[in-house]
Design a protein around this motif. Structure first.
Motif, PDB file in Angstrom:
ATOM      1  N   PHE A 119      23.996  -1.112  -6.026  1.00  0.00           N
ATOM      2  CA  PHE A 119      22.813  -0.001  -5.223  1.00  0.00           C
ATOM      3  C   PHE A 119      21.950   0.350  -6.666  1.00  0.00           C
ATOM      4  O   PHE A 119      21.136  -0.297  -6.818  1.00  0.00           O
ATOM      5  N   GLY A 120      20.802   1.109  -5.581  1.00  0.00           N
ATOM      6  CA  GLY A 120      19.920   1.748  -5.890  1.00  0.00           C
ATOM      7  C   GLY A 120      19.369   2.773  -5.488  1.00  0.00           C
ATOM      8  O   GLY A 120      19.793   2.739  -4.235  1.00  0.00           O
ATOM      9  N   VAL A 121      19.374   3.514  -6.772  1.00  0.00           N
ATOM     10  CA  VAL A 121      18.843   4.958  -5.948  1.00  0.00           C
ATOM     11  C   VAL A 121      17.786   4.927  -6.000  1.00  0.00           C
ATOM     12  O   VAL A 121      16.956   4.761  -7.597  1.00  0.00           O
ATOM     13  N   LEU A 122      16.344   5.105  -5.239  1.00  0.00           N
ATOM     14  CA  LEU A 122      15.460   5.850  -5.956  1.00  0.00           C
ATOM     15  C   LEU A 122      14.899   7.042  -6.222  1.00  0.00           C
ATOM     16  O   LEU A 122      15.415   8.047  -5.325  1.00  0.00           O
ATOM     17  N   VAL A 123      14.348   7.119  -7.467  1.00  0.00           N
ATOM     18  CA  VAL A 123      14.521   8.836  -7.773  1.00  0.00           C
ATOM     19  C   VAL A 123      12.741   8.575  -7.934  1.00  0.00           C
ATOM     20  O   VAL A 123      11.856   7.889  -8.169  1.00  0.00           O
ATOM     21  N   GLU A 124      12.089   9.277  -6.772  1.00  0.00           N
ATOM     22  CA  GLU A 124      10.441   9.641  -6.631  1.00  0.00           C
ATOM     23  C   GLU A 124      10.147  11.132  -7.905  1.00  0.00           C
ATOM     24  O   GLU A 124      10.769  11.384  -8.329  1.00  0.00           O
ATOM     25  N   PRO A 125       8.530  10.450  -8.302  1.00  0.00           N
ATOM     26  CA  PRO A 125       8.477  11.255  -9.657  1.00  0.00           C
ATOM     27  C   PRO A 125       8.321  12.696  -9.594  1.00  0.00           C
ATOM     28  O   PRO A 125       8.567  13.861 -10.400  1.00  0.00           O
ATOM     29  N   GLY A 126       8.732  12.926  -7.738  1.00  0.00           N
ATOM     30  CA  GLY A 126       8.776  14.753  -7.790  1.00  0.00           C
ATOM     31  C   GLY A 126      10.320  15.187  -8.218  1.00  0.00           C
ATOM     32  O   GLY A 126      10.636  16.468  -8.469  1.00  0.00           O
ATOM     33  N   GLY A 127      10.974  13.722  -8.670  1.00  0.00           N
ATOM     34  CA  GLY A 127      11.915  13.989  -8.787  1.00  0.00           C
ATOM     35  C   GLY A 127      13.522  13.935  -7.052  1.00  0.00           C
ATOM     36  O   GLY A 127      14.660  14.261  -7.683  1.00  0.00           O
TER      37      GLY A 127
ATOM     38  N   VAL B 243      11.222  -3.303  -3.959  1.00  0.00           N
ATOM     39  CA  VAL B 243      10.109  -2.609  -5.032  1.00  0.00           C
ATOM     40  C   VAL B 243       8.478  -2.156  -4.382  1.00  0.00           C
ATOM     41  O   VAL B 243       7.704  -1.917  -4.350  1.00  0.00           O
ATOM     42  N   LYS B 244       8.774  -3.717  -2.793  1.00  0.00           N
ATOM     43  CA  LYS B 244       7.303  -3.638  -2.267  1.00  0.00           C
ATOM     44  C   LYS B 244       7.207  -2.933  -1.577  1.00  0.00           C
ATOM     45  O   LYS B 244       6.122  -2.002  -1.430  1.00  0.00           O
ATOM     46  N   ARG B 245       7.956  -2.208  -0.568  1.00  0.00           N
ATOM     47  CA  ARG B 245       7.890  -1.242   0.069  1.00  0.00           C
ATOM     48  C   ARG B 245       8.253   0.097  -0.281  1.00  0.00           C
ATOM     49  O   ARG B 245       7.534   1.551  -0.350  1.00  0.00           O
ATOM     50  N   THR B 246       8.440   0.373  -1.680  1.00  0.00           N
ATOM     51  CA  THR B 246       8.440   2.340  -2.296  1.00  0.00           C
ATOM     52  C   THR B 246       7.509   1.595  -3.190  1.00  0.00           C
ATOM     53  O   THR B 246       6.747   2.768  -4.011  1.00  0.00           O
ATOM     54  N   GLY B 247       6.936   0.411  -4.608  1.00  0.00           N
ATOM     55  CA  GLY B 247       6.098   0.413  -5.546  1.00  0.00           C
ATOM     56  C   GLY B 247       6.643   0.524  -6.781  1.00  0.00           C
ATOM     57  O   GLY B 247       6.932   1.224  -7.358  1.00  0.00           O
ATOM     58  N   ALA B 248       8.523   1.455  -6.414  1.00  0.00           N
ATOM     59  CA  ALA B 248       8.778   2.284  -7.790  1.00  0.00           C
ATOM     60  C   ALA B 248       8.980   0.794  -8.725  1.00  0.00           C
ATOM     61  O   ALA B 248       9.565  -0.647  -8.686  1.00  0.00           O
ATOM     62  N   VAL B 249       9.955   1.207 -10.022  1.00  0.00           N
ATOM     63  CA  VAL B 249       9.926  -0.083 -10.750  1.00  0.00           C
ATOM     64  C   VAL B 249      11.501   0.137 -10.732  1.00  0.00           C
ATOM     65  O   VAL B 249      12.471   1.452 -10.857  1.00  0.00           O
ATOM     66  N   LEU B 250      11.987  -1.438 -11.111  1.00  0.00           N
ATOM     67  CA  LEU B 250      13.854  -1.484 -10.714  1.00  0.00           C
ATOM     68  C   LEU B 250      14.130  -0.857 -12.473  1.00  0.00           C
ATOM     69  O   LEU B 250      13.456  -0.757 -13.868  1.00  0.00           O
TER      70      LEU B 250
ATOM     71  N   ALA C  10       0.866  -1.239   0.007  1.00  0.00           N
ATOM     72  CA  ALA C  10       0.006   0.190  -0.278  1.00  0.00           C
ATOM     73  C   ALA C  10       0.632   1.218  -0.357  1.00  0.00           C
ATOM     74  O   ALA C  10       0.252   2.449  -1.181  1.00  0.00           O
ATOM     75  N   SER C  11       2.199   1.292   0.560  1.00  0.00           N
ATOM     76  CA  SER C  11       2.302   2.183   0.870  1.00  0.00           C
ATOM     77  C   SER C  11       3.134   3.001  -0.386  1.00  0.00           C
ATOM     78  O   SER C  11       5.008   2.841   0.054  1.00  0.00           O
ATOM     79  N   ARG C  12       3.165   2.626  -1.575  1.00  0.00           N
ATOM     80  CA  ARG C  12       3.882   3.363  -2.359  1.00  0.00           C
ATOM     81  C   ARG C  12       4.035   4.724  -2.664  1.00  0.00           C
ATOM     82  O   ARG C  12       3.665   5.890  -2.630  1.00  0.00           O
ATOM     83  N   VAL C  13       5.608   4.567  -2.951  1.00  0.00           N
ATOM     84  CA  VAL C  13       5.684   6.116  -3.883  1.00  0.00           C
ATOM     85  C   VAL C  13       5.851   6.066  -5.005  1.00  0.00           C
ATOM     86  O   VAL C  13       5.177   7.202  -5.270  1.00  0.00           O
ATOM     87  N   GLY C  14       5.711   5.834  -5.917  1.00  0.00           N
ATOM     88  CA  GLY C  14       6.340   5.405  -6.559  1.00  0.00           C
ATOM     89  C   GLY C  14       7.705   5.308  -7.462  1.00  0.00           C
ATOM     90  O   GLY C  14       7.968   5.336  -7.679  1.00  0.00           O
ATOM     91  N   GLY C  15       7.750   6.124  -8.838  1.00  0.00           N
ATOM     92  CA  GLY C  15       9.183   6.633  -9.555  1.00  0.00           C
ATOM     93  C   GLY C  15      10.122   5.312 -10.323  1.00  0.00           C
ATOM     94  O   GLY C  15       8.971   3.860 -10.466  1.00  0.00           O
ATOM     95  N   ARG C  16      11.135   5.061 -10.124  1.00  0.00           N
ATOM     96  CA  ARG C  16      12.011   4.075 -10.206  1.00  0.00           C
ATOM     97  C   ARG C  16      12.923   4.106  -9.752  1.00  0.00           C
ATOM     98  O   ARG C  16      13.667   5.360  -9.306  1.00  0.00           O
ATOM     99  N   ILE C  17      13.804   3.079  -9.394  1.00  0.00           N
ATOM    100  CA  ILE C  17      14.713   2.869  -8.766  1.00  0.00           C
ATOM    101  C   ILE C  17      16.111   2.391  -9.560  1.00  0.00           C
ATOM    102  O   ILE C  17      15.765   0.980 -10.709  1.00  0.00           O
ATOM    103  N   GLU C  18      16.865   3.351  -9.731  1.00  0.00           N
ATOM    104  CA  GLU C  18      17.894   3.426 -10.416  1.00  0.00           C
ATOM    105  C   GLU C  18      19.084   1.727  -9.933  1.00  0.00           C
ATOM    106  O   GLU C  18      19.211   2.112  -8.936  1.00  0.00           O
ATOM    107  N   VAL C  19      19.494   1.109 -10.689  1.00  0.00           N
ATOM    108  CA  VAL C  19      20.079   0.225  -9.998  1.00  0.00           C
ATOM    109  C   VAL C  19      20.664  -0.255 -11.037  1.00  0.00           C
ATOM    110  O   VAL C  19      21.236  -0.619 -12.208  1.00  0.00           O
ATOM    111  N   GLY C  20      22.448   0.145 -10.088  1.00  0.00           N
ATOM    112  CA  GLY C  20      23.895  -0.172 -11.092  1.00  0.00           C
ATOM    113  C   GLY C  20      25.229  -0.859  -9.999  1.00  0.00           C
ATOM    114  O   GLY C  20      24.332  -1.249  -9.011  1.00  0.00           O
TER     115      GLY C  20
END
Ligand SMILES: [Zn+2]
Length: 371
Positions: free
Chosen positions: A211-219, A242-249, A190-200
């Motif tokens: 590493f994973g950097v979450l980039v939220e829709p607002g930047g 991914v579960k916690r943030t709802g972001a796409v990898l 439920a607690s989705r933030v959305g956005g993407r997770i840059e995986v490198g």
């Protein structure tokens, strides 16, 4: 430690040129330009010395994102694989993203215990660990190839992600992205933030890290994952994130400012020039987990605390075991210093990245703290 047991680079390169099979089992050679790794005696053309990376074993090469050479077959034991195992190995090669379970082995007429014993004896890891290494190596290999790690450690740094997607057997770049998503699949909570997770991927003196950097829709950017690539729990951690943030990898996406900053700060830390990290981090969890992770960040550089100390800090004296479990679930290694928690008698206990790494991190910090 990695690398210290290897002969000199000159010796290994000479062995490679001479196809000296007596170095069999001493090292494997990975070719950066092709992304494959070979036995010392491989009959293939000798690569340019600048393009070769050396590893002590096949697991290290797989974790670094290389795949086995089809000619010298470094994953096969010195002789051929036993006949009873051949159908399984063929299926594994045919679909490298497939996740095998014990019941799949049984369906092939194989006894899971026997498969486990064979892999342990010949590769020093279980069949499941071997598969994890292959899957992760497949994903990481493409990441490196896309130049996402910003280092020169990976193979084919100048290739595009689509070149490599084709090269590792996917029909298209979107096919690769889909398969990558399948490997680390999760249903957002439920607690989705959305956005993407840059995986490198980045390299450290203690081995490669993901590493994973979450980039939220607002930047807004935050570091949500930092872990050694050979860590057993890594796939689970990616899934949890991914579960916690709802972001796409987003493997191989444009490099964020935070990722560049992380690489710089880690380099300073490993050089003994940095004691504290100044990075936006995101470590969502249960209220208890978040309290424990916050308490870990308050342990000063060069010092250690016991599990009981941390339990007392979070107001739950006696919850020593729960603290230990939560410590092990830390998804941001080094930066959230779970390595600074030791047993009450000062001895080291479990560390997801391996006890030798925990010791190395503490040694690094003690050396610098006392000067
Ligand atoms: Zn080869």
């Amino acid at each position: 430690m990695e690398g210290t047991s290897l002969p000199s680079t000159d010796t290994m390169y000479a062995a490679l040129c001479e196809r000296d099979a007596s170095f069999e089992g001493v090292f494997v050679a990975a070719i950066r330009t092709t992304g494959i790794f070979c036995r010392p005696g491989c009959p293939a053309r000798t690569p340019n010395p600048g393009n070769v990376a050396y590893f002590a074993g096949t697991a290290e090469a797989l974790h670094a994102g290389y795949r086995p050479c089809k000619r010298c077959r470094p994953m096969a034991p010195a002789g051929a694989a036993p006949e009873w195992l051949a159908p399984l190995l063929a299926e594994v090669e045919a679909d490298r993203t497939r996740r095998w379970r014990d019941r799949d082995l049984v369906a092939l007429g194989l006894e899971p215990k026997r498969v486990r014993r064979w892999f342990l004896a010949h590769h020093g890891m279980t069949f499941h660990a071997y598969q994890r290494a292959r899957r992760l190596g497949l994903a990481l290999g493409a990441l490196q190839a896309a130049g996402a790690d910003g280092s020169d450690a990976g193979p084919r740094a100048d290739a595009t992600i689509s070149d490599v997607a084709l090269d590792v057997g996917f029909a298209s770049e979107s096919g690769f992205r889909e398969a990558f998503g399948k490997l680390f699949q999760a249903t957002p909570t439920a607690s989705r933030v959305g956005g993407r997770i840059e995986v490198g991927r980045l390299t450290t003196p203690l081995g490669p890290m993901l590493f994973g950097v979450l980039v939220e829709p607002g930047g807004r950017e935050s570091l949500v994952l930092l872990e050694f690539t050979d860590r057993r729990a890594l796939e689970g951690q990616l899934t949890a994130m991914v579960k916690r943030t709802g972001a796409v990898l987003a493997p191989g996406s444009d490099q964020t400012e935070l990722a560049a900053e992380l690489c710089d700060q880690l380099a300073e830390y490993f050089a003994g020039e940095r004691r504290d990290f100044d990075l936006a981090i995101g470590a969502p969890g249960t209220p208890f987990q978040e309290q424990v992770w916050a308490a870990l960040q308050a342990i000063p550089y060069g010092e250690t605390r016991s599990y009981a100390d941390i339990a007392a800090v979070v107001g739950r004296p006696g919850a020593t075991r729960a603290v230990g479990t939560t410590n092990g679930k830390n998804r941001i290694a080094v930066v959230i210093p779970c390595h600074r928690v030791v047993r009450s008698d000062g001895s080291l206990s479990g560390y997801g990245g391996g006890l030798w790494r925990k010791q190395a991190l503490l040694d690094l910090e003690r050396g610098q703290a006392s000067s």
